[in-house]
Scaffold this motif. Structure first.
Motif, mmCIF file in Angstrom:
data_model
loop_
_atom_site.group_PDB
_atom_site.id
_atom_site.type_symbol
_atom_site.label_atom_id
_atom_site.label_comp_id
_atom_site.label_asym_id
_atom_site.label_seq_id
_atom_site.Cartn_x
_atom_site.Cartn_y
_atom_site.Cartn_z
ATOM 1 N N ALA A 1 11.716 -62.610 15.550
ATOM 2 C CA ALA A 1 13.085 -62.268 15.165
ATOM 3 C C ALA A 1 13.084 -61.505 13.847
ATOM 4 C CB ALA A 1 13.919 -63.537 15.050
ATOM 5 N N GLU A 2 12.280 -61.984 12.920
ATOM 6 C CA GLU A 2 12.224 -61.306 11.621
ATOM 7 C C GLU A 2 11.616 -59.922 11.769
ATOM 8 O OE1 GLU A 2 10.840 -62.416 7.057
ATOM 9 O OE2 GLU A 2 9.696 -63.143 8.781
ATOM 10 N N ARG A 3 10.543 -59.860 12.511
ATOM 11 C CA ARG A 3 9.859 -58.581 12.694
ATOM 12 C C ARG A 3 10.771 -57.515 13.269
ATOM 13 N NH1 ARG A 3 4.346 -57.413 16.161
ATOM 14 N NH2 ARG A 3 4.869 -55.281 16.799
ATOM 15 N N PHE A 4 11.622 -57.902 14.216
ATOM 16 C CA PHE A 4 12.482 -56.906 14.852
ATOM 17 C C PHE A 4 13.881 -56.876 14.237
ATOM 18 C CE2 PHE A 4 9.339 -57.672 18.276
ATOM 19 C CZ PHE A 4 8.912 -56.369 18.440
ATOM 20 N N GLY A 5 14.104 -57.714 13.241
ATOM 21 C CA GLY A 5 15.383 -57.685 12.560
ATOM 22 C C GLY A 5 16.563 -58.123 13.405
ATOM 23 N N VAL A 6 16.332 -59.100 14.258
ATOM 24 C CA VAL A 6 17.427 -59.637 15.076
ATOM 25 C C VAL A 6 17.396 -61.155 14.990
ATOM 26 C CG1 VAL A 6 17.387 -57.698 16.683
ATOM 27 C CG2 VAL A 6 15.993 -59.720 17.141
ATOM 28 N N SER A 7 18.351 -61.785 15.636
ATOM 29 C CA SER A 7 18.358 -63.243 15.635
ATOM 30 C C SER A 7 17.427 -63.757 16.725
ATOM 31 C CB SER A 7 19.763 -63.760 15.867
ATOM 32 O OG SER A 7 20.046 -63.817 17.239
ATOM 33 N N ARG A 8 17.267 -65.063 16.789
ATOM 34 C CA ARG A 8 16.365 -65.631 17.781
ATOM 35 C C ARG A 8 16.886 -65.453 19.203
ATOM 36 N NH1 ARG A 8 16.422 -71.308 16.781
ATOM 37 N NH2 ARG A 8 15.452 -71.392 18.822
ATOM 38 N N THR A 9 18.201 -65.364 19.337
ATOM 39 C CA THR A 9 18.773 -65.333 20.687
ATOM 40 C C THR A 9 18.188 -64.232 21.578
ATOM 41 O OG1 THR A 9 20.790 -66.266 19.755
ATOM 42 C CG2 THR A 9 20.918 -65.384 21.977
ATOM 43 N N PRO A 10 18.288 -62.963 21.177
ATOM 44 C CA PRO A 10 17.719 -61.937 22.061
ATOM 45 C C PRO A 10 16.204 -62.055 22.210
ATOM 46 C CG PRO A 10 18.452 -60.970 19.999
ATOM 47 C CD PRO A 10 18.928 -62.375 20.000
ATOM 48 N N ILE A 11 15.540 -62.563 21.195
ATOM 49 C CA ILE A 11 14.092 -62.776 21.294
ATOM 50 C C ILE A 11 13.799 -63.785 22.403
ATOM 51 C CG2 ILE A 11 12.055 -63.721 20.132
ATOM 52 C CD1 ILE A 11 12.668 -61.127 18.948
ATOM 53 N N ARG A 12 14.502 -64.881 22.347
ATOM 54 C CA ARG A 12 14.340 -65.902 23.393
ATOM 55 C C ARG A 12 14.566 -65.319 24.777
ATOM 56 N NH1 ARG A 12 14.172 -71.273 23.117
ATOM 57 N NH2 ARG A 12 15.295 -71.681 25.027
ATOM 58 N N GLU A 13 15.626 -64.547 24.888
ATOM 59 C CA GLU A 13 15.947 -63.969 26.198
ATOM 60 C C GLU A 13 14.823 -63.061 26.680
ATOM 61 O OE1 GLU A 13 20.805 -64.149 25.869
ATOM 62 O OE2 GLU A 13 19.841 -62.195 25.811
ATOM 63 N N ALA A 14 14.292 -62.286 25.761
ATOM 64 C CA ALA A 14 13.186 -61.401 26.123
ATOM 65 C C ALA A 14 11.965 -62.216 26.545
ATOM 66 C CB ALA A 14 12.841 -60.487 24.952
ATOM 67 N N LEU A 15 11.640 -63.233 25.768
ATOM 68 C CA LEU A 15 10.461 -64.052 26.073
ATOM 69 C C LEU A 15 10.607 -64.742 27.428
ATOM 70 C CD1 LEU A 15 9.639 -65.703 22.620
ATOM 71 C CD2 LEU A 15 8.446 -63.819 23.752
ATOM 72 N N LEU A 16 11.791 -65.281 27.688
ATOM 73 C CA LEU A 16 11.989 -65.977 28.953
ATOM 74 C C LEU A 16 11.843 -65.027 30.134
ATOM 75 C CD1 LEU A 16 14.921 -68.320 27.930
ATOM 76 C CD2 LEU A 16 12.616 -68.990 28.600
ATOM 77 N N GLN A 17 12.332 -63.804 29.960
ATOM 78 C CA GLN A 17 12.184 -62.834 31.037
ATOM 79 C C GLN A 17 10.719 -62.473 31.254
ATOM 80 O OE1 GLN A 17 15.307 -59.611 31.345
ATOM 81 N NE2 GLN A 17 15.874 -60.451 29.364
ATOM 82 N N LEU A 18 10.004 -62.244 30.160
ATOM 83 C CA LEU A 18 8.581 -61.932 30.287
ATOM 84 C C LEU A 18 7.841 -63.098 30.936
ATOM 85 C CD1 LEU A 18 7.990 -60.162 26.864
ATOM 86 C CD2 LEU A 18 7.922 -59.113 29.134
ATOM 87 N N GLY A 19 8.293 -64.297 30.612
ATOM 88 C CA GLY A 19 7.688 -65.473 31.226
ATOM 89 C C GLY A 19 7.935 -65.506 32.720
ATOM 90 N N ALA A 20 9.148 -65.187 33.115
ATOM 91 C CA ALA A 20 9.491 -65.191 34.544
ATOM 92 C C ALA A 20 8.681 -64.153 35.304
ATOM 93 C CB ALA A 20 10.980 -64.940 34.721
#
Lengths: 227, 227
Positions: free
Chosen positions: B32-51
DNA sequence: ATTTCTGATCTTGCATACAATTAATATATG
DNA sequence: CATATATTAATTGTATGCAAGATCAGAAAT
């Protein structure tokens, strides 16, 4: 287990059960209310299902149950045919007594269901039979891919097993497939599985044909691309 | 486009580029820090990559870049071989001038890279060549599946193209594949593609063998299951 | 009557806050 | 000194709030 995982499964089940039909909107707020959770885990579940290709999440426009075009649907069945025949080929090469027994048991169950003309039961047993073949490939990754695609197509497969003669024909094809795998004939097993799956796609296409605008037949477009 | 989509792509790219290696932890806060966003979109991205199977998200324990076991890795290559050979089979059946030209162009590029011994360039051109074959199957769904798996395996394919002689051998195999597709020989195209892909898996397995504990060789376990 | 604009309403996307669980560290005990 | 246990810190899971884009209804114009 986390909420999102359970919700993902629940929504997937609802789609497979036909409670949400292709084209239906999966609105976050109402799903959240229905399951008694906030939108967050619902969103996470939807996004995951989207990544798996199970539903269609359109940015800023919400999620809907995928509505593949007739062409796309045919492509999916063709891909399923290729993957299943790969499973059959490997199964013929690597068959173990365990896997043999599992396939046999599933086949027997199909037989019973067909005898009773119980298409809902046959639908379930048919799935077990195919899954037994996936496992018999002894390649768990390939089997997972096969499972996943099988699930995605389930909504479209169920409809056409209603006809009783198709039930019996399907059963006979199963017997032929089993025979080929047991004989260790990779080529024959692959071919028979391929045809068994593809005929479903073609039957379904024919069915869709009646509902979709003319000139859009998947069978036609296939032959066309087939040159 | 949405943040999450861009992040998903960015993280996937970073994994493919080898910036995050198999086993590395993908912690939400630092991403989140690296991309300058909150955890929410990061989580969403990770979950999709996981799926999509690209990364491994373990409930309550965070996400890591997948570390497939040698056996699993071999299974993935074997599945890739089956899918690619399916593409080749269909391509041989349905080849159009457009697709032919695209494959030819990609092959020429590989040739140039091989002549210069530029393995990084060859890696990129090789990918284009394979993607051209996927498209030539004229089944966009199958092609998508092939793309996806190809990406997942990229981390493991890159390493072994370093050897110059492997580069030249790969190139020759490409020529043989093209020839079979052009001749419309479905069986030959399928076989050649299958072997071309599987040899990578086997080479990689041999490489891993040196690093993994004895008795765990994927080649051995394969032969074992193959009976 | 059909189409195009405009504003009101609804829905999604992201940030923040808090709760729940796991991992780490320190402390106690044999 | 090693092991077990308790306490603390770090990380993930879920809820809520708000901003931005999409949808819809009705009015104005052709």
């Amino acid at each position: 287990m986390s909420q999102a995982s359970r919700l993902k499964q629940a929504i997937e089940d609802a789609v497979i059960a036909g409670e949400f039909q292709p084209g239906d909107r999966l609105d976050e707020a109402s799903l959240a209310e229905r399951f008694g959770v906030s939108r967050t885990p619902i969103r996470e579940a939807l996004l995951q299902l989207g990544a798996e290709g199970f539903i269609d999440v359109r940015p800023r426009r919400g999620a809907i149950v995928s509505v593949p075009s007739p062409t796309r649907l045919f492509e999916m069945f063709e891909t399923m045919a290729e993957i299943e025949s790969a499973c059959g080929r490997l199964a013929a090469r690597r068959l173990t007594p365990d896997n043999d027994a599992a396939m046999e048991a599933a086949h027997r169950a199909c037989e019973a269901a067909a005898r009773n003309g119980d298409s809902e039961q046959y639908y379930a047993d048919n799935r077990n039979f195919h899954e037994a073949i996936y496992r018999a490939s002894r390649n768990s990754f390939l089997a997972d891919q096969a499972f996943a695609l099988h699930k995605r197509l389930s909504a479209y497969r169920r409809i056409q097993l209603r006809a009783r003669n198709r039930l019996l024909q399907s059963l006979q094809e199963h017997a032929g497939i089993l025979e080929a795998i047991r004989a260790g004939d990779e080529q024959l097993a692959a071919t028979r599985l391929h045809d068994h799956v593809l005929v479903q796609g073609e039957r379904f296409s024919d069915m869709v044909l009646g509902l979709s605008p003319p000139g859009q037949s998947p069978a036609e477009s296939r032959r066309e691309t087939a040159k």
